[in-house]
Design an enzyme around this catalytic site. Structure first.
Site, mmCIF file in Angstrom:
data_model
loop_
_atom_site.group_PDB
_atom_site.id
_atom_site.type_symbol
_atom_site.label_atom_id
_atom_site.label_comp_id
_atom_site.label_asym_id
_atom_site.label_seq_id
_atom_site.Cartn_x
_atom_site.Cartn_y
_atom_site.Cartn_z
ATOM 1 N N HIS A 59 0.508 -19.545 13.825
ATOM 2 C CA HIS A 59 0.260 -20.728 14.656
ATOM 3 C C HIS A 59 0.683 -21.991 13.922
ATOM 4 O O HIS A 59 0.295 -22.210 12.781
ATOM 5 C CB HIS A 59 -1.230 -20.835 14.986
ATOM 6 N N TYR A 101 -10.706 -25.632 19.710
ATOM 7 C CA TYR A 101 -12.035 -26.016 19.232
ATOM 8 C C TYR A 101 -12.585 -27.030 20.231
ATOM 9 O O TYR A 101 -11.973 -28.085 20.442
ATOM 10 C CB TYR A 101 -11.948 -26.690 17.857
ATOM 11 N N PRO A 152 -18.625 -21.432 9.322
ATOM 12 C CA PRO A 152 -17.311 -20.875 9.683
ATOM 13 C C PRO A 152 -16.319 -21.886 10.261
ATOM 14 O O PRO A 152 -15.124 -21.602 10.290
ATOM 15 C CB PRO A 152 -17.644 -19.807 10.729
ATOM 16 N N LYS A 180 -12.883 -21.171 6.269
ATOM 17 C CA LYS A 180 -12.547 -21.226 4.837
ATOM 18 C C LYS A 180 -13.121 -20.065 4.005
ATOM 19 O O LYS A 180 -12.683 -19.853 2.870
ATOM 20 C CB LYS A 180 -13.044 -22.554 4.233
ATOM 21 N N TYR A 200 -6.853 -27.964 6.829
ATOM 22 C CA TYR A 200 -6.941 -26.781 7.694
ATOM 23 C C TYR A 200 -5.966 -25.680 7.244
ATOM 24 O O TYR A 200 -6.347 -24.510 7.172
ATOM 25 C CB TYR A 200 -6.658 -27.199 9.139
HETATM 26 P P1 FAD Z 1 -18.062 -9.827 1.437
HETATM 27 O O1 FAD Z 1 -16.977 -9.700 2.438
HETATM 28 O O2 FAD Z 1 -19.450 -10.039 1.911
HETATM 29 O O3 FAD Z 1 -18.006 -8.510 0.538
HETATM 30 C C1 FAD Z 1 -19.031 -8.123 -0.332
HETATM 31 C C2 FAD Z 1 -19.043 -6.626 -0.432
HETATM 32 O O4 FAD Z 1 -20.027 -6.239 -1.374
HETATM 33 C C3 FAD Z 1 -19.413 -5.960 0.886
HETATM 34 O O5 FAD Z 1 -18.487 -4.951 1.186
HETATM 35 C C4 FAD Z 1 -20.820 -5.419 0.629
HETATM 36 O O6 FAD Z 1 -21.069 -4.239 1.384
HETATM 37 C C5 FAD Z 1 -20.772 -5.159 -0.857
HETATM 38 N N1 FAD Z 1 -22.061 -5.174 -1.529
HETATM 39 C C6 FAD Z 1 -23.128 -5.974 -1.303
HETATM 40 N N2 FAD Z 1 -24.121 -5.703 -2.139
HETATM 41 C C7 FAD Z 1 -23.692 -4.698 -2.935
HETATM 42 C C8 FAD Z 1 -24.277 -3.984 -4.004
HETATM 43 N N3 FAD Z 1 -25.521 -4.234 -4.418
HETATM 44 N N4 FAD Z 1 -23.548 -3.024 -4.606
HETATM 45 C C9 FAD Z 1 -22.291 -2.744 -4.194
HETATM 46 N N5 FAD Z 1 -21.676 -3.390 -3.181
HETATM 47 C C10 FAD Z 1 -22.373 -4.366 -2.564
HETATM 48 N N6 FAD Z 1 -15.267 -16.512 7.555
HETATM 49 C C11 FAD Z 1 -14.322 -17.120 8.236
HETATM 50 O O7 FAD Z 1 -13.473 -17.767 7.586
HETATM 51 N N7 FAD Z 1 -14.264 -17.035 9.609
HETATM 52 C C12 FAD Z 1 -15.167 -16.290 10.323
HETATM 53 O O8 FAD Z 1 -15.085 -16.195 11.544
HETATM 54 C C13 FAD Z 1 -16.182 -15.628 9.634
HETATM 55 N N8 FAD Z 1 -17.092 -14.861 10.284
HETATM 56 C C14 FAD Z 1 -18.081 -14.242 9.553
HETATM 57 C C15 FAD Z 1 -19.031 -13.477 10.213
HETATM 58 C C16 FAD Z 1 -20.064 -12.839 9.501
HETATM 59 C C17 FAD Z 1 -21.109 -12.021 10.232
HETATM 60 C C18 FAD Z 1 -20.109 -12.993 8.085
HETATM 61 C C19 FAD Z 1 -21.220 -12.333 7.282
HETATM 62 C C20 FAD Z 1 -19.141 -13.743 7.438
HETATM 63 C C21 FAD Z 1 -18.114 -14.382 8.162
HETATM 64 N N9 FAD Z 1 -17.135 -15.153 7.537
HETATM 65 C C22 FAD Z 1 -16.186 -15.773 8.230
HETATM 66 C C23 FAD Z 1 -17.079 -15.314 6.116
HETATM 67 C C24 FAD Z 1 -16.093 -14.353 5.484
HETATM 68 O O9 FAD Z 1 -16.096 -13.143 6.180
HETATM 69 C C25 FAD Z 1 -16.537 -14.208 4.044
HETATM 70 O O10 FAD Z 1 -16.387 -15.468 3.417
HETATM 71 C C26 FAD Z 1 -15.756 -13.150 3.261
HETATM 72 O O11 FAD Z 1 -16.082 -11.863 3.758
HETATM 73 C C27 FAD Z 1 -16.104 -13.243 1.773
HETATM 74 O O12 FAD Z 1 -15.601 -12.149 1.092
HETATM 75 P P2 FAD Z 1 -16.361 -11.555 -0.158
HETATM 76 O O13 FAD Z 1 -15.511 -10.431 -0.633
HETATM 77 O O14 FAD Z 1 -16.731 -12.624 -1.084
HETATM 78 O O15 FAD Z 1 -17.748 -10.997 0.409
HETATM 79 C C1 DHB Z 2 -11.721 -17.810 13.481
HETATM 80 C C2 DHB Z 2 -12.915 -18.134 12.930
HETATM 81 C C3 DHB Z 2 -13.174 -19.424 12.553
HETATM 82 O O1 DHB Z 2 -14.329 -19.742 11.975
HETATM 83 C C4 DHB Z 2 -12.253 -20.422 12.746
HETATM 84 O O2 DHB Z 2 -12.552 -21.697 12.405
HETATM 85 C C5 DHB Z 2 -11.049 -20.096 13.291
HETATM 86 C C6 DHB Z 2 -10.777 -18.783 13.657
HETATM 87 C C7 DHB Z 2 -11.455 -16.423 13.903
HETATM 88 O O3 DHB Z 2 -12.354 -15.584 13.788
HETATM 89 O O4 DHB Z 2 -10.353 -16.161 14.407
#
Ligand code: FAD
Ligand code: DHB
Length: 392
Positions: free
Chosen positions: A72, A201, A293, A297, A385
């Protein structure tokens, strides 16, 4: 068991770190509490910054992304039933954002690691981290019920916001910065072609709404809802009706609807710990910080952290020096705080807050008017962004 880097968590942070280390010949083991199927199906983020996409492609895990993702060049801010396009591509000298679901990145990274002969131990339990303050780090856990110990040179705490690594750091070492919000996002996936080809948005007096997508056939839609909302209260009809109201626009624009096949509510939070390191344990991604969200980021910050962390480990194993590792937290936190500021700003501009007065509504509309008409404001918005340049 012994390895060089013990990684807790197979989310984007842990798997990307393992991938970057593997390419540099540094050994690591990833342990994950969930199953492979679970992490490959978990629905979360979907919008990637230009730098995240470039890194995935440069490091050889971007082939499917290049085939299947959607690029996009702009987005729409909608308020008072009118849409205003921000041309990010033009404002940032050619940068774009990309739609590619988080679980697809997870699948690509898991496949790359297993193909390269790397280890991911799934479905571990009772994970504890030890010795990171006295020079002999280790991770203890159960695999198929049996006690195991993984000794390593360093621990990477990539276990998300509810993981065990951050809480294992002694009290008094970390400073927490936090803001909680009184609302969350109800998110759905629907079998319906996106109604607009770029993201929309929307600011509306009933609350924020976001139209995004996953593929040309699948829409992803979000609604601002109160924090304690029960998903059972949201029938499919109610969700569509609320979306229709909030995103309504002048002219003949229409919201495409279709069967909803996934729904959930996520709370919003801004959170940072400083520093992101203690002794021989480093925190990366959601283990160290959470952003609301709005602006997408979270995933991008997780990738930015491990890029810096991998550079530190590369320097250490090549030269024995820890100069870069010592600066890990400082380098990451500069980016983290700018992303915090941006996500907070976008959240404030677009959502209804319990404490809002008529003054705040007018202020928000003035902000939206400014950001969609001033080239200076639009440029600032666009460069944040698409993602600020990588540090170091
Ligand atoms: P995570 O993806 O949380 O990975 C951590 C991993 O560690 C997981 O697989 C978990 O199972 C594992 N774990 C936890 N505890 C233990 C343990 N004790 N031992 C072993 N393994 C463990 N961001 C956006 O930018 N846009 C979005 O739309 C968006 N939607 C989201 C929706 C939800 C419900 C959530 C929770 C987050 C969302 N986020 C979104 C944020 C984004 O998904 C996270 O910032 C991203 O997943 C971060 O990655 P990470 O690897 O740091 O953590
Ligand atoms: C999506 C999620 C967001 O939080 C955002 O700002 C833009 C896109 C997505 O899930 O596609």
């Amino acid at each position: 068991m012994r390895t060089q880097i013990g990684i807790v968590g197979a989310g984007p942070a842990g798997l990307m770190l393992a991938h970057l280390l593997q390419l540099q010949g540094i050994e690591c083991v990833v342990i994950e509490s969930r199953s492979r199927k679970y992490i490959e199906e978990r629905v979360r983020a979907g919008l990637l910054e230009q730098g995240t996409v470039d890194l995935l492609i440069e490091t050889g895990v971007g082939k499917r992304l290049q085939r299947e993702s959607l690029t996009h060049q702009g987005l729409e801010l909608r308020f008072n039933r009118r849409g205003h396009r921000i041309n990010m591509h033009e404002l940032t000298g050619g940068k774009n954002v990309t739609i590619y679901a988080q679980q697809e990145i997870i699948k690509d990274l898991v496949a790359a690691r297993l193909e390269a002969g790397g280890r991911i131990i799934f479905e571990v339990s009772d994970v504890t981290v030890h010795g990171f303050d006295n020079g002999k780090p280790s991770i203890r856990f159960r695999e198929n019920g049996e006690a195991r110990e993984l000794q390593c040179d360093y621990i990477a705490g990539c276990d998300g916001f509810h993981g065990v690594c951050r809480p294992s750091i002694p009290a008094g070492v970390l400073t927490e910065f936090e803001r909680v919000y009184s609302f969350g996002w109800l998110g759905i996936l629907a079998q319906a072609p996106p109604s607009s080809h770029e993201l929309v948005y929307t600011y509306h007096e009933r609350g924020f709404a976001l139209l995004t997508m996953r593929t040309p056939q699948i829409s992803r839609l979000y609604l601002q809802v109160p924090n304690d909302e029960d998903i059972e209260q949201w029938s499919d009809d109610r969700i569509w009706s609320e979306l229709r109201t909030r995103v309504a626009a002048e002219g003949n624009w229409k919201l495409n609807e279709g069967p909803i096949f996934q729904k959930g509510i996520a709370p919003l939070r801004s959170y940072v710990v400083e520093p992101m390191q203690y002794g021989k344990m480093f925190l990366a991604g959601d283990a160290a910080h959470i952003v609301p969200p709005t602006g997408a980021k979270g995933l991008n910050l997780a990738v930015a952290d491990v890029r810096i962390l991998a550079q530190g480990f590369v320097e250490f194993y090549a030269t024995g020096k820890t100069r870069h590792l010592e600066r890990y937290s400082e380098i990451c936190l500069r980016r983290v705080w700018k992303a915090q500021r941006f996500s907070w700003w976008m959240t404030n501009m677009l959502h209804l807050f319990d404490t809002d007065t008529a003054f705040d509504r007018r202020r928000q509309l003035a902000e939206l008017d400014y950001v969609t008409t001033s080239r200076a404001a639009m440029t600032s918005f666009a460069e944040n962004y698409v993602g600020l340049p990588w540090d170091e």
